[in-house]
Enzyme design. Structure first.
Site, PDB file in Angstrom:
ATOM      1  N   LYS A   1      16.169   3.296 -31.308  1.00  0.00           N
ATOM      2  CA  LYS A   1      15.239   2.325 -30.716  1.00  0.00           C
ATOM      3  C   LYS A   1      14.612   2.840 -29.418  1.00  0.00           C
ATOM      4  CE  LYS A   1      17.798  -1.394 -32.847  1.00  0.00           C
ATOM      5  NZ  LYS A   1      17.028  -1.340 -34.092  1.00  0.00           N
TER       6      LYS A   1
ATOM      7  N   ASP B   1      10.004  -1.502 -32.396  1.00  0.00           N
ATOM      8  CA  ASP B   1      10.026  -0.553 -31.269  1.00  0.00           C
ATOM      9  C   ASP B   1       8.614  -0.127 -30.911  1.00  0.00           C
ATOM     10  OD1 ASP B   1      12.825  -0.623 -31.410  1.00  0.00           O
ATOM     11  OD2 ASP B   1      12.829   0.963 -32.928  1.00  0.00           O
TER      12      ASP B   1
HETATM   13  O1  RIB Z   1      14.585   0.030 -34.697  1.00  0.00           O
HETATM   14  C1  RIB Z   1      14.660   1.063 -35.663  1.00  0.00           C
HETATM   15  C2  RIB Z   1      15.714   2.055 -35.279  1.00  0.00           C
HETATM   16  O2  RIB Z   1      16.971   1.423 -35.321  1.00  0.00           O
HETATM   17  C3  RIB Z   1      15.844   3.228 -36.209  1.00  0.00           C
HETATM   18  O3  RIB Z   1      15.002   4.303 -35.885  1.00  0.00           O
HETATM   19  C4  RIB Z   1      17.332   3.565 -36.139  1.00  0.00           C
HETATM   20  O4  RIB Z   1      17.609   4.795 -35.573  1.00  0.00           O
HETATM   21  C5  RIB Z   1      17.968   2.418 -35.365  1.00  0.00           C
HETATM   22  O5  RIB Z   1      18.214   2.761 -34.059  1.00  0.00           O
END
Ligand code: RIB
Length: 304
Positions: A41, A247
């Site tokens: 994230k 994200d």
């Molecule tokens: O929010 C998505 C992310 O959650 C992914 O890339 C994975 O690595 C987890 O951290």
């Protein structure tokens, strides 16, 4: 001094299998193609921010292993400032096992490894006064996030928290959060005891959070603060992979705040960036600024 923006959080290598559907507990299903992507994230948010605002720094914990070394090389190629990333000898680098179904929905299991070793003492070493905005998530140790938020606020930064994976958060932490950005599921876990997300958001405001932005996937997002409520519709696109879309929203929102100094403009920028991101496989398949702005120009209601 021209201020930079900073993301403090996780970096994971995402091991992704595309399947017709997400398997039930105890079930084995034959999936399709396997792919490996850069994820986590924190790193996802840093890359999303970097696509829109060049002076983006990233702080994380990484293992002293080949996955970590590959990932650091990749971040450097993408010109993210990784001078605050700390290497830990006794842990593996973060890994996420991800299943993506035919609608682009996903299920994720994370082995955080070195991500959890970043400590409050590491936060004390950061000169937060060089940053205007700092973003955190919860794939890092909770005490570290609390300490980072406290220090970032004390240095005059605006702070952003993605409460994922969701846990109940201490009041002392929430008073240092300017923007909390949960999805509809996360807000009910962060603020228990309410039957709807808007009431839970207002409870967070009472605990000191300044603005709550609830992301609602294809429905868009909802801003709730002491000025009231405002809905921001999403753009209709054909999603192939929603991993990292939240994200992308948060990293782009932070860049938008830095660029425009305006919440609504920042949300519109983030909405457009996230819509484009889900059209491509891989968490960090985020689009460059010119593409995001062109997409917004084509959709009058998203123009900032
Ligand atoms: O929010 C998505 C992310 O959650 C992914 O890339 C994975 O690595 C987890 O951290």
């Amino acid at each position: 001094m021209k201020k930079k923006i900073l993301v403090i959080g996780s970096m994971n290598t995402d091991m992704v299998v595309k399947t017709p559907r997400i398997p039930h507990a105890g079930e084995t299903i034959l999936g399709g193609i396997f792919s490996r992507f850069e994820g986590g994230k924190g790193a996802n948010q840093a890359i999303a921010a970097k696509m829109l605002f060049p002076d983006t720094s990233f702080c994380a914990g990484v293992g002293d292993d080949s996955m970590g070394a590959d990932y650091l090389r990749y971040l450097k190629r993408r010109r993210v400032d990784v001078s605050l990333v700390k290497k830990f000898k006794d842990a593996h680098s973060g890994v996420a096992l991800i299943t993506v179904d035919r609608r682009g929905e996903n299920a994720i299991t994370v082995a955080p490894g070195a991500n959890l070793l970043l400590s409050p003492k590491d936060m004390a070493k950061i000169n937060f006064s060089q940053f205007s905005h700092v973003a955190f998530q919860l794939e890092t140790d909770l005490d570290t996030v609390c300490e980072g938020l406290e220090r970032a606020k004390a240095a005059g930064c605006e702070t952003i928290l993605t409460p994922a994976p969701a846990v109940i958060l201490p009041r002392t932490m929430l008073r240092n959060v300017d923007y909390i950005i949960p999805n509809e599921h996360e807000i009910m876990l962060v603020q228990k005891g309410y039957s709807n997300a808007a009431d839970a958001a207002r409870a967070l405001l009472k605990k000191g959070v300044k603005h709550v932005i609830i992301t609602q996937g294809s429905k868009g997002s909802l801003l709730i603060d002491w000025d009231g409520e405002k809905r921001f519709p999403a753009h209709k696109v054909q999603a192939v992979d929603t991993v990292g879309a939240g994200d992308c929203f948060t990293g782009s929102f932070m860049a938008g705040l830095r660029i425009y100094g305006d919440i609504e403009k920042a949300i519109k920028l983030a909405t457009a960036a996230a819509a484009l991101a889900v059209c491509h496989m891989g968490a960090q398949s985020y689009r460059p600024k010119r593409e995001v702005l062109a997409f917004m120009r084509k959709n009058e209601n998203l123009t900032v």
